[in-house]
Design a protein around this motif. Structure first.
Motif, short mmCIF file in Angstrom:
data_model
loop_
_atom_site.label_atom_id
_atom_site.label_comp_id
_atom_site.label_asym_id
_atom_site.label_seq_id
_atom_site.Cartn_x
_atom_site.Cartn_y
_atom_site.Cartn_z
N TYR A 169 35.85 31.65 41.33
CA TYR A 169 36.02 33.10 41.41
C TYR A 169 35.19 33.55 42.60
CZ TYR A 169 36.23 38.03 40.29
OH TYR A 169 36.46 39.38 40.37
N VAL A 190 29.77 43.35 42.32
CA VAL A 190 29.40 41.95 42.54
C VAL A 190 28.24 41.58 41.62
CG1 VAL A 190 28.48 40.30 44.22
CG2 VAL A 190 30.31 41.88 44.89
N ARG A 230 41.36 42.18 34.32
CA ARG A 230 41.85 41.05 35.12
C ARG A 230 40.69 40.26 35.70
NH1 ARG A 230 44.19 42.34 40.87
NH2 ARG A 230 41.95 42.73 41.07
N GLY A 239 33.05 39.68 46.22
CA GLY A 239 32.53 40.33 47.42
C GLY A 239 32.70 41.83 47.29
N SER A 240 32.01 42.55 48.12
CA SER A 240 31.97 44.01 47.99
C SER A 240 33.33 44.67 48.26
CB SER A 240 30.93 44.55 48.98
OG SER A 240 31.03 45.95 49.04
N ILE A 241 33.63 45.67 47.44
CA ILE A 241 34.78 46.57 47.72
C ILE A 241 34.22 47.98 47.88
CG2 ILE A 241 36.95 47.52 46.86
CD1 ILE A 241 37.63 44.82 45.73
O1 6IA Z 1 31.37 47.70 43.21
P1 6IA Z 1 32.37 47.01 44.09
O2 6IA Z 1 33.70 47.72 44.14
O3 6IA Z 1 31.85 46.70 45.49
O4 6IA Z 1 32.65 45.61 43.36
C1 6IA Z 1 33.40 44.60 43.95
C2 6IA Z 1 33.69 43.49 42.97
O5 6IA Z 1 34.24 44.03 41.77
C3 6IA Z 1 34.72 42.52 43.54
O6 6IA Z 1 34.27 41.18 43.41
C4 6IA Z 1 36.00 42.80 42.76
O7 6IA Z 1 36.48 41.63 42.15
C5 6IA Z 1 35.63 43.82 41.69
N1 6IA Z 1 36.26 45.15 41.94
C6 6IA Z 1 35.62 46.32 41.83
N2 6IA Z 1 36.47 47.35 42.12
C7 6IA Z 1 37.63 46.80 42.44
C8 6IA Z 1 38.88 47.35 42.87
N3 6IA Z 1 39.11 48.69 43.01
N4 6IA Z 1 39.89 46.52 43.17
C9 6IA Z 1 39.70 45.20 43.00
N5 6IA Z 1 38.55 44.61 42.60
C10 6IA Z 1 37.52 45.40 42.32
C11 6IA Z 1 38.33 49.74 42.48
C12 6IA Z 1 38.78 51.11 42.92
C13 6IA Z 1 39.99 51.67 42.15
C14 6IA Z 1 39.71 51.80 40.68
C15 6IA Z 1 40.39 53.00 42.78
#
Ligand code: 6IA
Length: 153
Positions: free
Chosen positions: A6, A82, A60, A9-11
């Motif tokens: 898995y 993360v 998921r 990384g940051s989103i």
């Molecule tokens: O807090 P962060 O968004 O930076 O967190 C990133 C981590 O959480 C990643 O490793 C992703 O697997 C997961 N993750 C968090 N938010 C999302 C996302 N969209 N899409 C995919 N993976 C995510 C969130 C925004 C949406 C509800 C409008």
């Protein structure tokens, strides 16, 4: 069976490193690993995230961590998600965690990562020198899992 990774990384925490995430995932896949990364390494996904329901994303991603043999996280860009995924891997699923961190990038790596003796922290400046270290750690991990007796169903 290939090792399932898995990749975290940051989103929402910021997408400055998305090309780096893509490169890491590409190298691991080329090395024969099965990588679950969702949209983390997708360059079209901005810090707004995927246009999906948050509950769907949560279920998921947690399901993918449950499936994985090891979690690899790039932690140079601080991210709540993360951190959450690392804690889930450590305390809910008890799978190995490898974190990748560039010291020059932020003031310090959180002590919740660098202070956890069970997390392997790979500090690096250049991606080209980090990738062989990461691959070696993953191959070592695979060898040690192969020596473990399989758990009864
Ligand atoms: O807090 P962060 O968004 O930076 O967190 C990133 C981590 O959480 C990643 O490793 C992703 O697997 C997961 N993750 C968090 N938010 C999302 C996302 N969209 N899409 C995919 N993976 C995510 C969130 C925004 C949406 C509800 C409008």
């Amino acid at each position: 069976m290939p090792t399932t990774i898995y990749f975290s990384g940051s989103i929402s925490g910021g997408r400055a490193d998305v090309a780096l995430y893509r490169r890491i995932v590409d190298v691991l896949e080329a090395d024969g690993f099965h990588v679950l990364a969702g949209s983390v390494a997708a360059e079209h996904v901005s810090d707004g995230g995927e246009a999906l329901d948050p509950c769907f994303i949560f279920d998921r991603d947690i399901g993918w961590i449950e499936e994985a043999d090891v979690l690899v996280a790039e932690v140079s860009t601080p991210s709540l998600g993360v951190g959450y995924e690392i804690a889930a891997a450590r305390y809910r699923y008890d799978i190995p965690v490898i974190c990748l961190y560039r010291p020059a990038y932020t003031k310090r790596c959180s002590a919740m990562i660098s202070g956890d003796r069970k997390i392997e922290l790979i500090e690096y400046d250049e991606v080209d020198t980090m990738l062989p270290r990461l691959r070696e750690s993953l191959h070592r991990e695979r060898r040690s899992r192969a020596r473990l007796p399989s758990t009864p169903a």
